[in-house]
Design an enzyme around this catalytic site. Structure first.
Site, PDB file in Angstrom:
ATOM      1  N   HIS A  70       1.187  -0.602 -20.385  1.00 36.51           N
ATOM      2  CA  HIS A  70       2.277  -0.114 -21.240  1.00 36.51           C
ATOM      3  C   HIS A  70       2.398   1.400 -21.086  1.00 36.51           C
ATOM      4  O   HIS A  70       1.388   2.093 -20.943  1.00 36.51           O
ATOM      5  CB  HIS A  70       2.054  -0.496 -22.706  1.00 36.51           C
ATOM      6  CG  HIS A  70       0.817   0.081 -23.337  1.00 36.51           C
ATOM      7  ND1 HIS A  70       0.802   1.322 -23.939  1.00 36.51           N
ATOM      8  CD2 HIS A  70      -0.442  -0.401 -23.462  1.00 36.51           C
ATOM      9  CE1 HIS A  70      -0.411   1.557 -24.426  1.00 36.51           C
ATOM     10  NE2 HIS A  70      -1.191   0.529 -24.138  1.00 36.51           N
ATOM     11  N   ASP A  72       4.279   3.153 -23.412  1.00 38.60           N
ATOM     12  CA  ASP A  72       4.503   3.754 -24.734  1.00 38.60           C
ATOM     13  C   ASP A  72       3.171   4.228 -25.314  1.00 38.60           C
ATOM     14  O   ASP A  72       2.099   3.754 -24.926  1.00 38.60           O
ATOM     15  CB  ASP A  72       5.191   2.761 -25.686  1.00 38.60           C
ATOM     16  CG  ASP A  72       4.421   1.465 -25.881  1.00 38.60           C
ATOM     17  OD1 ASP A  72       3.878   0.945 -24.896  1.00 38.60           O
ATOM     18  OD2 ASP A  72       4.345   0.981 -27.033  1.00 38.60           O
ATOM     19  N   GLU A 137       4.186  -1.875 -26.592  1.00 40.01           N
ATOM     20  CA  GLU A 137       2.868  -2.471 -26.839  1.00 40.01           C
ATOM     21  C   GLU A 137       2.291  -1.952 -28.139  1.00 40.01           C
ATOM     22  O   GLU A 137       1.651  -2.684 -28.884  1.00 40.01           O
ATOM     23  CB  GLU A 137       1.920  -2.148 -25.684  1.00 40.01           C
ATOM     24  CG  GLU A 137       0.680  -3.037 -25.639  1.00 40.01           C
ATOM     25  CD  GLU A 137      -0.475  -2.541 -26.503  1.00 40.01           C
ATOM     26  OE1 GLU A 137      -1.399  -3.327 -26.762  1.00 40.01           O
ATOM     27  OE2 GLU A 137      -0.459  -1.368 -26.922  1.00 40.01           O
ATOM     28  N   GLU A 167      -5.877  -1.526 -19.659  1.00 40.68           N
ATOM     29  CA  GLU A 167      -6.197  -0.893 -20.950  1.00 40.68           C
ATOM     30  C   GLU A 167      -7.581  -0.252 -20.901  1.00 40.68           C
ATOM     31  O   GLU A 167      -8.467  -0.730 -20.196  1.00 40.68           O
ATOM     32  CB  GLU A 167      -6.200  -1.947 -22.072  1.00 40.68           C
ATOM     33  CG  GLU A 167      -4.836  -2.475 -22.455  1.00 40.68           C
ATOM     34  CD  GLU A 167      -4.096  -1.568 -23.433  1.00 40.68           C
ATOM     35  OE1 GLU A 167      -4.550  -0.439 -23.681  1.00 40.68           O
ATOM     36  OE2 GLU A 167      -3.054  -2.014 -23.929  1.00 40.68           O
TER      37      GLU A 167
HETATM   38 ZN   LIG Z   1      -3.112   0.533 -24.972  1.00 43.17          ZN
END
Ligand SMILES: [Zn+2]
Length: 382
Positions: A70, A72, A137, A167
């Site tokens: 992601h 964002d 996300e 992540e």
């Molecule tokens: Zn994250």
């Protein structure tokens, strides 16, 4: 002072400069798309409402290896509390500072660079290598991000065999922990109805708090499951109770209760719902319940090709034996796993995520693309 270090460093800085607060991608997608297209990688926009999603692919057919991330970020908090401005990438003491430095613009930049390098090194690789990016996300709802994209994939028959989520998974050292699953998250909002009245005349009223309390006590004391090898036992927590008029002498007409389950594979959302509703029924409450399933649990068991490849790469490139973990909150992997994909999360140290002075170690940043490259090489080229 910033100095150009490498492609992954430069791209991470470019992304940090873009203030991409959920769901605004702030130009991150266009920047990445332009690069990927130059590298001969096909890009498809999957925009839903205000959310930008990008599906970039190279090659054809199966097996399909998809990197997921992601662009964002969460808000910075008071900018004055930061040692350097959160949206100005800054290097200090061997670390790159900025909002998203760890969660997860470094991971996204590394996946982009690794994809370019992989396609350049293996232009005729078997199967498909892909990158899925979303700008929704970190938000509270996540309806139009990977959840919607997965729905689209289900409709179009797009399969994914392996999904690497970039992540930040590591604890202290890059590669010391990988996520091989996540618990599910199931919430409910319960409204218990009574009859409002004077506290001095309880026989003319019906107290919904008195009705709800024993039921909540039973829910809070219940043992939902014993967990299993891969997950701890399911937990139940009440997060909010709202009831009462504020006056001492009024029995309220209703009370509202919010609660959440975090569950592993020993339970399912359906089994938890069923047991909860049976307990409420036993207490004979006049009530309404609204359920919200953020995601079922998922787990990539030992022996899976992706899981084994990630472990080998961590040993080889980071010199550590990664701990396979299913801890922490949930992730967008929960939407991809139900498509039949094996999902593993590997990324930088997560100690500073969502905090003031978020950062990534430069040494770790520089090693990330090689990790992704090596995973792709093992799975698609052998
Ligand atoms: Zn994250």
């Amino acid at each position: 002072m910033l100095r150009a270090m490498s492609e992954v460093f430069d791209l991470t800085c470019e992304l940090i400069r873009r203030r991409s607060l959920t769901p605004d991608d702030a130009g991150c997608m266009a920047l990445i798309e332009a690069r990927l297209q130059r590298a001969g990688i096909h890009c498809e926009h999957l925009r839903y409402g205000v959310v930008a999603n990008l599906w970039a692919t190279h090659g054809q057919g199966g097996p399909v290896l998809a990197f997921l991330g992601h662009i964002d970020v969460v808000p910075s908090g008071p900018e004055a509390d930061w040692a350097s401005p959160p949206f100005e990438p800054t290097v200090r003491d061997g670390k790159l500072y900025g909002r998203g430095a760890a969660d997860m613009k470094s991971g996204v930049a590394a996946m982009v660079v690794a994809l370019e390098q992989f396609v350049a090194a293996h232009p005729d690789h078997p199967g498909t290598v892909a990158l899925l990016l979303t700008s929704d996300e970190e938000g509270p709802v996540n309806l139009d991000g990977v959840r919607r994209v997965a729905q689209h994939f289900r409709e179009t028959g797009q399969r994914i065999d392996w999904c690497v989520v970039g992540e930040p998974s590591s604890k202290e050292k890059l590669g010391d922990l990988i996520r091989v699953g996540r618990r599910g998250s199931l919430s409910f909002r319960l409204t218990v109805h009574g009859i409002q009245g004077h506290v001095a005349y309880p026989d003319l009223a019906k107290n919904p708090i008195h009705g709800a309390a024993p039921a909540l006590a039973e829910l809070a004391a219940a043992r939902w499951d014993d967990g299993n090898r891969d997950f701890p036992p399911t937990t139940f927590q009440v997060s909010n109770i709202h009831g009462g008029t504020g006056a001492f002498n009024v029995i309220p007409g209703s009370v509202m209760v919010d609660a959440n389950f975090r569950f592993g594979t020993a339970s399912s959302a359906a089994s938890l719902r069923e047991r909860t509703e049976a307990i409420l029924k036993k207490h004979d409450l006049d009530c309404a319940i609204e359920w919200n399933l953020s995601g079922e649990s998922f787990h990539s068991p030992e022996g899976g090709r992706l899981r084994e490849a990630v472990i080998e790469v961590c040993r080889e490139l980071c010199g550590v034996d990664p701990e396979p973990s299913t801890g922490g909150g949930t992730s967008d992997g929960r939407f991809i796993a139900p498509l039949g994909a094996e999902v593993v999360e590997i990324g930088p140290v997560n100690a500073s995520i969502h905090k003031i002075d978020e950062h990534v170690a430069l040494d770790d940043l520089e090693r990330l693309p090689a990790i992704h490259f090596a995973i792709a090489q093992r799975l698609l080229v052998g």
